[in-house]
Motif scaffolding. Sequence first.
Motif, PDB file in Angstrom:
ATOM      1  N   ALA A 272      12.893  -0.425   4.245  1.00 21.20           N
ATOM      2  CA  ALA A 272      12.132  -0.871   5.416  1.00 21.20           C
ATOM      3  C   ALA A 272      11.418  -2.192   5.137  1.00 21.20           C
ATOM      4  O   ALA A 272      11.285  -3.038   6.028  1.00 21.20           O
ATOM      5  CB  ALA A 272      11.130   0.199   5.821  1.00 21.20           C
ATOM      6  N   ALA A 273      10.968  -2.374   3.897  1.00 20.39           N
ATOM      7  CA  ALA A 273      10.250  -3.600   3.542  1.00 20.39           C
ATOM      8  C   ALA A 273      11.150  -4.824   3.636  1.00 20.39           C
ATOM      9  O   ALA A 273      10.684  -5.928   3.947  1.00 20.39           O
ATOM     10  CB  ALA A 273       9.675  -3.476   2.136  1.00 20.39           C
ATOM     11  N   GLN A 274      12.445  -4.646   3.380  1.00 14.88           N
ATOM     12  CA  GLN A 274      13.390  -5.751   3.497  1.00 14.88           C
ATOM     13  C   GLN A 274      13.520  -6.234   4.937  1.00 14.88           C
ATOM     14  O   GLN A 274      13.835  -7.399   5.183  1.00 14.88           O
ATOM     15  CB  GLN A 274      14.776  -5.323   3.011  1.00 14.88           C
ATOM     16  N   ARG A 275      13.302  -5.329   5.866  1.00 10.51           N
ATOM     17  CA  ARG A 275      13.558  -5.607   7.274  1.00 10.51           C
ATOM     18  C   ARG A 275      12.284  -5.909   8.065  1.00 10.51           C
ATOM     19  O   ARG A 275      12.327  -6.041   9.284  1.00 10.51           O
ATOM     20  CB  ARG A 275      14.291  -4.413   7.902  1.00 10.51           C
ATOM     21  N   THR A 276      11.164  -5.959   7.393  1.00 14.60           N
ATOM     22  CA  THR A 276       9.880  -6.185   8.055  1.00 14.60           C
ATOM     23  C   THR A 276       9.101  -7.246   7.281  1.00 14.60           C
ATOM     24  O   THR A 276       9.446  -7.593   6.154  1.00 14.60           O
ATOM     25  CB  THR A 276       9.052  -4.893   8.129  1.00 14.60           C
ATOM     26  N   ARG A 277       8.012  -7.716   7.894  1.00 16.05           N
ATOM     27  CA  ARG A 277       7.209  -8.752   7.237  1.00 16.05           C
ATOM     28  C   ARG A 277       5.730  -8.394   7.117  1.00 16.05           C
ATOM     29  O   ARG A 277       5.074  -8.813   6.168  1.00 16.05           O
ATOM     30  CB  ARG A 277       7.334 -10.068   8.004  1.00 16.05           C
ATOM     31  N   HIS A 278       5.217  -7.623   8.085  1.00 11.72           N
ATOM     32  CA  HIS A 278       3.772  -7.426   8.140  1.00 11.72           C
ATOM     33  C   HIS A 278       3.332  -5.960   8.058  1.00 11.72           C
ATOM     34  O   HIS A 278       2.248  -5.678   7.552  1.00 11.72           O
ATOM     35  CB  HIS A 278       3.207  -8.045   9.425  1.00 11.72           C
ATOM     36  N   ILE A 279       4.140  -5.031   8.584  1.00 11.35           N
ATOM     37  CA  ILE A 279       3.723  -3.638   8.653  1.00 11.35           C
ATOM     38  C   ILE A 279       3.506  -3.074   7.242  1.00 11.35           C
ATOM     39  O   ILE A 279       4.237  -3.399   6.310  1.00 11.35           O
ATOM     40  CB  ILE A 279       4.767  -2.790   9.415  1.00 11.35           C
ATOM     41  N   ARG A 280       2.485  -2.259   7.107  1.00 11.88           N
ATOM     42  CA  ARG A 280       2.227  -1.595   5.830  1.00 11.88           C
ATOM     43  C   ARG A 280       2.978  -0.267   5.810  1.00 11.88           C
ATOM     44  O   ARG A 280       3.105   0.409   6.835  1.00 11.88           O
ATOM     45  CB  ARG A 280       0.729  -1.381   5.627  1.00 11.88           C
TER      46      ARG A 280
ATOM     47  N   PHE B 114       3.635   8.678 -15.754  1.00  7.71           N
ATOM     48  CA  PHE B 114       3.858   7.318 -16.240  1.00  7.71           C
ATOM     49  C   PHE B 114       5.030   6.664 -15.516  1.00  7.71           C
ATOM     50  O   PHE B 114       4.945   5.527 -15.053  1.00  7.71           O
ATOM     51  CB  PHE B 114       4.104   7.342 -17.751  1.00  7.71           C
ATOM     52  N   MET B 115       6.134   7.394 -15.383  1.00 13.69           N
ATOM     53  CA  MET B 115       7.303   6.846 -14.709  1.00 13.69           C
ATOM     54  C   MET B 115       7.030   6.618 -13.222  1.00 13.69           C
ATOM     55  O   MET B 115       7.484   5.639 -12.633  1.00 13.69           O
ATOM     56  CB  MET B 115       8.495   7.785 -14.891  1.00 13.69           C
ATOM     57  N   LEU B 116       6.265   7.523 -12.614  1.00 16.35           N
ATOM     58  CA  LEU B 116       5.944   7.384 -11.199  1.00 16.35           C
ATOM     59  C   LEU B 116       5.055   6.169 -10.953  1.00 16.35           C
ATOM     60  O   LEU B 116       5.282   5.388 -10.023  1.00 16.35           O
ATOM     61  CB  LEU B 116       5.265   8.659 -10.693  1.00 16.35           C
ATOM     62  N   ALA B 117       4.030   5.995 -11.800  1.00 15.91           N
ATOM     63  CA  ALA B 117       3.152   4.835 -11.654  1.00 15.91           C
ATOM     64  C   ALA B 117       3.938   3.542 -11.807  1.00 15.91           C
ATOM     65  O   ALA B 117       3.718   2.561 -11.081  1.00 15.91           O
ATOM     66  CB  ALA B 117       2.025   4.903 -12.690  1.00 15.91           C
ATOM     67  N   ASP B 118       4.866   3.518 -12.751  1.00 18.03           N
ATOM     68  CA  ASP B 118       5.702   2.341 -12.977  1.00 18.03           C
ATOM     69  C   ASP B 118       6.531   2.005 -11.733  1.00 18.03           C
ATOM     70  O   ASP B 118       6.620   0.841 -11.319  1.00 18.03           O
ATOM     71  CB  ASP B 118       6.614   2.603 -14.176  1.00 18.03           C
ATOM     72  N   ARG B 119       7.134   3.029 -11.109  1.00 19.86           N
ATOM     73  CA  ARG B 119       7.947   2.806  -9.913  1.00 19.86           C
ATOM     74  C   ARG B 119       7.100   2.317  -8.743  1.00 19.86           C
ATOM     75  O   ARG B 119       7.506   1.444  -7.976  1.00 19.86           O
ATOM     76  CB  ARG B 119       8.686   4.089  -9.509  1.00 19.86           C
ATOM     77  N   MET B 120       5.914   2.884  -8.592  1.00 19.81           N
ATOM     78  CA  MET B 120       5.069   2.502  -7.462  1.00 19.81           C
ATOM     79  C   MET B 120       4.532   1.078  -7.614  1.00 19.81           C
ATOM     80  O   MET B 120       4.409   0.348  -6.627  1.00 19.81           O
ATOM     81  CB  MET B 120       3.917   3.494  -7.298  1.00 19.81           C
ATOM     82  N   VAL B 121       4.215   0.671  -8.831  1.00 16.29           N
ATOM     83  CA  VAL B 121       3.766  -0.698  -9.042  1.00 16.29           C
ATOM     84  C   VAL B 121       4.912  -1.671  -8.769  1.00 16.29           C
ATOM     85  O   VAL B 121       4.713  -2.748  -8.193  1.00 16.29           O
ATOM     86  CB  VAL B 121       3.200  -0.879 -10.466  1.00 16.29           C
ATOM     87  N   GLN B 122       6.132  -1.280  -9.157  1.00 19.27           N
ATOM     88  CA  GLN B 122       7.294  -2.097  -8.821  1.00 19.27           C
ATOM     89  C   GLN B 122       7.413  -2.254  -7.297  1.00 19.27           C
ATOM     90  O   GLN B 122       7.656  -3.347  -6.775  1.00 19.27           O
ATOM     91  CB  GLN B 122       8.560  -1.450  -9.369  1.00 19.27           C
ATOM     92  N   LEU B 123       7.211  -1.160  -6.576  1.00 22.27           N
ATOM     93  CA  LEU B 123       7.271  -1.204  -5.114  1.00 22.27           C
ATOM     94  C   LEU B 123       6.150  -2.066  -4.541  1.00 22.27           C
ATOM     95  O   LEU B 123       6.351  -2.789  -3.558  1.00 22.27           O
ATOM     96  CB  LEU B 123       7.191   0.222  -4.556  1.00 22.27           C
ATOM     97  N   ASP B 124       4.990  -2.015  -5.152  1.00 18.90           N
ATOM     98  CA  ASP B 124       3.860  -2.839  -4.723  1.00 18.90           C
ATOM     99  C   ASP B 124       4.224  -4.321  -4.802  1.00 18.90           C
ATOM    100  O   ASP B 124       3.908  -5.103  -3.900  1.00 18.90           O
ATOM    101  CB  ASP B 124       2.650  -2.523  -5.605  1.00 18.90           C
ATOM    102  N   HIS B 125       4.923  -4.703  -5.864  1.00 19.75           N
ATOM    103  CA  HIS B 125       5.357  -6.097  -6.006  1.00 19.75           C
ATOM    104  C   HIS B 125       6.470  -6.439  -5.018  1.00 19.75           C
ATOM    105  O   HIS B 125       6.459  -7.508  -4.406  1.00 19.75           O
ATOM    106  CB  HIS B 125       5.823  -6.359  -7.443  1.00 19.75           C
ATOM    107  N   MET B 126       7.429  -5.536  -4.856  1.00 24.35           N
ATOM    108  CA  MET B 126       8.554  -5.800  -3.951  1.00 24.35           C
ATOM    109  C   MET B 126       8.108  -5.979  -2.505  1.00 24.35           C
ATOM    110  O   MET B 126       8.703  -6.737  -1.744  1.00 24.35           O
ATOM    111  CB  MET B 126       9.578  -4.673  -4.057  1.00 24.35           C
TER     112      MET B 126
ATOM    113  N   ARG C 231       5.073  -7.028  -1.704  1.00 23.60           N
ATOM    114  CA  ARG C 231       3.965  -7.996  -1.728  1.00 23.60           C
ATOM    115  C   ARG C 231       2.678  -7.378  -1.192  1.00 23.60           C
ATOM    116  O   ARG C 231       1.986  -7.933  -0.331  1.00 23.60           O
ATOM    117  CB  ARG C 231       4.330  -9.266  -0.968  1.00 23.60           C
ATOM    118  N   GLY C 232       2.410  -6.182  -1.695  1.00 23.61           N
ATOM    119  CA  GLY C 232       1.143  -5.529  -1.390  1.00 23.61           C
ATOM    120  C   GLY C 232       1.110  -4.698  -0.131  1.00 23.61           C
ATOM    121  O   GLY C 232       0.040  -4.242   0.284  1.00 23.61           O
ATOM    122  N   ARG C 233       2.264  -4.463   0.488  1.00 22.22           N
ATOM    123  CA  ARG C 233       2.267  -3.691   1.738  1.00 22.22           C
ATOM    124  C   ARG C 233       2.479  -2.202   1.512  1.00 22.22           C
ATOM    125  O   ARG C 233       2.436  -1.420   2.460  1.00 22.22           O
ATOM    126  CB  ARG C 233       3.348  -4.222   2.681  1.00 22.22           C
ATOM    127  N   ALA C 234       2.734  -1.784   0.274  1.00 19.39           N
ATOM    128  CA  ALA C 234       2.984  -0.362   0.002  1.00 19.39           C
ATOM    129  C   ALA C 234       1.674   0.374  -0.250  1.00 19.39           C
ATOM    130  O   ALA C 234       0.768  -0.141  -0.917  1.00 19.39           O
ATOM    131  CB  ALA C 234       3.901  -0.202  -1.205  1.00 19.39           C
TER     132      ALA C 234
END
Length: 221
Positions: free
Chosen positions: A6-14, A28-40, A42-45
């Motif tokens: 969904a983030a690929q197809r949107t620009r502003h929605i959180r 540990f693995m979950l936190a790692d994945r979520m931080v990756q998503l936070d970067h992908m 750009r803070g909308r997750a």
Amino acid sequence: MFIAAAAQRTRHIRLGTGVVSLPYHNPFMLADRMVQLDHMTRGRAMFGVGPGALVHDALKIGIDPGNQREMMEESFDVIVRLMHGETVTKKTDWFNITDAQLQLRPYTQPTMELAVAAARSPSGSVLAGKYGVGMLSIGGTSPMAMERHTANWGLYEDNARANGHTPNRKDWRVVGMFHIAETREQARKNAEFGVEQFASISAMSRPFRSSPAMSKTRPTG
């Protein structure tokens, strides 16, 4: 995965998880994945967590449902510490983390938005208050459900203050259902088929039953 798409197809929605069941993942693995998503994104997750609501899901992977809330608390402690840049060592009867540190700090500073689900049980509101994160009220919006949500918010406030946090209602999320279309009329037309059957089935499966006045969904355009 859905949020990434969904983030690929949107620009502003959180976009938020509602919720990730913490006992089903290594923290540990979950936190790692979520931080990756936070970067992908750009803070909308947004990262919503819970203990897991379906007993059969827990049993299928060998988890005693009676342990799920304690497991959620153990996992969440690790996740919060990791996202704040700590190096974490912690051993429980279901995970063993040694000198763990995230490769990336969250894109969102000091950390991505976190929220703990709360329904009937007070465990979610107590945990959210302890860490000063958001509270995600689930279980419907009927009058009975709203009474429970209000009580949980009171517990949240008490526990937040007891742990040195200032409660703020902007951190309170109440889950509701929406159907979006080009117009309000089109949204109602789209939702006509099967909506009453869905409402009756959902009422039986939720922690709270809908009142007669809430038995029909009112789609929002």
